[in-house]
Design a protein around this motif. Sequence first.
Motif, PDB file in Angstrom:
ATOM      1  N   GLU A   1       8.042  -1.729  14.074  1.00 34.47           N
ATOM      2  CA  GLU A   1       8.690  -0.419  14.154  1.00 34.47           C
ATOM      3  C   GLU A   1       7.701   0.581  14.730  1.00 34.47           C
ATOM      4  O   GLU A   1       6.566   0.668  14.290  1.00 34.47           O
TER       5      GLU A   1
ATOM      6  N   LYS B   1      10.384  -4.214   1.533  1.00 36.79           N
ATOM      7  CA  LYS B   1      11.374  -5.302   1.592  1.00 36.79           C
ATOM      8  C   LYS B   1      12.777  -4.759   1.313  1.00 36.79           C
ATOM      9  O   LYS B   1      13.730  -5.065   2.041  1.00 36.79           O
ATOM     10  N   LYS B   2      12.918  -3.955   0.270  1.00 34.12           N
ATOM     11  CA  LYS B   2      14.230  -3.390  -0.072  1.00 34.12           C
ATOM     12  C   LYS B   2      14.743  -2.446   1.014  1.00 34.12           C
ATOM     13  O   LYS B   2      15.947  -2.320   1.210  1.00 34.12           O
TER      14      LYS B   2
ATOM     15  N   LYS C   1      14.360  -2.913   4.059  1.00 35.18           N
ATOM     16  CA  LYS C   1      14.597  -3.753   5.242  1.00 35.18           C
ATOM     17  C   LYS C   1      13.604  -3.467   6.361  1.00 35.18           C
ATOM     18  O   LYS C   1      13.946  -3.477   7.541  1.00 35.18           O
ATOM     19  N   GLY C   2      12.347  -3.178   5.964  1.00 40.48           N
ATOM     20  CA  GLY C   2      11.282  -2.973   6.941  1.00 40.48           C
ATOM     21  C   GLY C   2      11.222  -1.597   7.564  1.00 40.48           C
ATOM     22  O   GLY C   2      10.371  -1.346   8.412  1.00 40.48           O
ATOM     23  N   ASP C   3      12.101  -0.689   7.160  1.00 40.34           N
ATOM     24  CA  ASP C   3      12.121   0.664   7.722  1.00 40.34           C
ATOM     25  C   ASP C   3      10.938   1.451   7.136  1.00 40.34           C
ATOM     26  O   ASP C   3      10.926   1.778   5.948  1.00 40.34           O
TER      27      ASP C   3
ATOM     28  N   THR D   1      10.709   3.551   3.666  1.00 40.11           N
ATOM     29  CA  THR D   1       9.747   3.051   2.679  1.00 40.11           C
ATOM     30  C   THR D   1       8.831   4.169   2.201  1.00 40.11           C
ATOM     31  O   THR D   1       8.613   4.334   0.992  1.00 40.11           O
TER      32      THR D   1
ATOM     33  N   ASP E   1      18.996   2.982  -1.514  1.00 37.18           N
ATOM     34  CA  ASP E   1      20.450   2.796  -1.392  1.00 37.18           C
ATOM     35  C   ASP E   1      21.141   4.089  -0.975  1.00 37.18           C
ATOM     36  O   ASP E   1      22.082   4.067  -0.177  1.00 37.18           O
TER      37      ASP E   1
ATOM     38  N   LEU F   1      20.507   4.360   2.763  1.00 35.33           N
ATOM     39  CA  LEU F   1      21.221   3.317   3.517  1.00 35.33           C
ATOM     40  C   LEU F   1      22.718   3.590   3.561  1.00 35.33           C
ATOM     41  O   LEU F   1      23.376   3.321   4.565  1.00 35.33           O
TER      42      LEU F   1
ATOM     43  N   GLY G   1      20.713   5.444   6.832  1.00 31.65           N
ATOM     44  CA  GLY G   1      19.267   5.239   6.862  1.00 31.65           C
ATOM     45  C   GLY G   1      18.500   6.530   6.652  1.00 31.65           C
ATOM     46  O   GLY G   1      19.071   7.591   6.387  1.00 31.65           O
TER      47      GLY G   1
END
Length: 197
Positions: free
Chosen positions: A17, A101-102, A104-106, A110, A122, A125, A129
């Motif tokens: 990223e 990980k939760k 999704k690598g963003d 994070t 959540d 997301l 996002g």
Amino acid sequence: LMAYSNEEGAESNTGGEFIPGGTAQISPEVLRYEPLVRKYALENGVEEHVPLLLAKIMQESGGRVPDVMQSSESLGFPPNTIMDPEYSIKVGVAYFADILKKAKGDIKLTLQSYNFGGGFIDYALDRGGYSKAVAVEFSNMMAAKQGWDRYGDVNYVENVLRYMPNTNAMPVNAKGFLLPINQVRITSQFGMRVNPV
């Protein structure tokens, strides 16, 4: 360090990223923890994010308090309960890896979730996002729920990323691949393709 940026406001790659680099410097007080950060990053499979983890320490404590990653709260303790820098790094890096990980690598999601708590993942997301607007909305909602003036740092992402390395080097990713040009827009990530024939 493994992530680079070619000019202020340019972007660097830390494992897939692209994130902006900054001009703020990481202090010697933080750099002394690099071997421990690298050790626990390797244990948690996030070794490509060592520069980002050092930037987080710079933002969290500047390396000036024992709980250098401000990890106490991730264990449910009051701030600065941890009194051992190595333990703070061990817990903080594991928490970062779990959130990454939760999320999704963003990276931006994070980082903001490290500050707000995992519940932000959540929430973000569900709204497409991470964005600064989503962070402000979440902060306002949580502050109202708690009866506080504010909740977390809505500028946390920018505050951490200002410490990412900014050199005249070409952007290089964690696996050592070099981008061939300074200005680039990736339209399709490298990876497996389905043969159209």
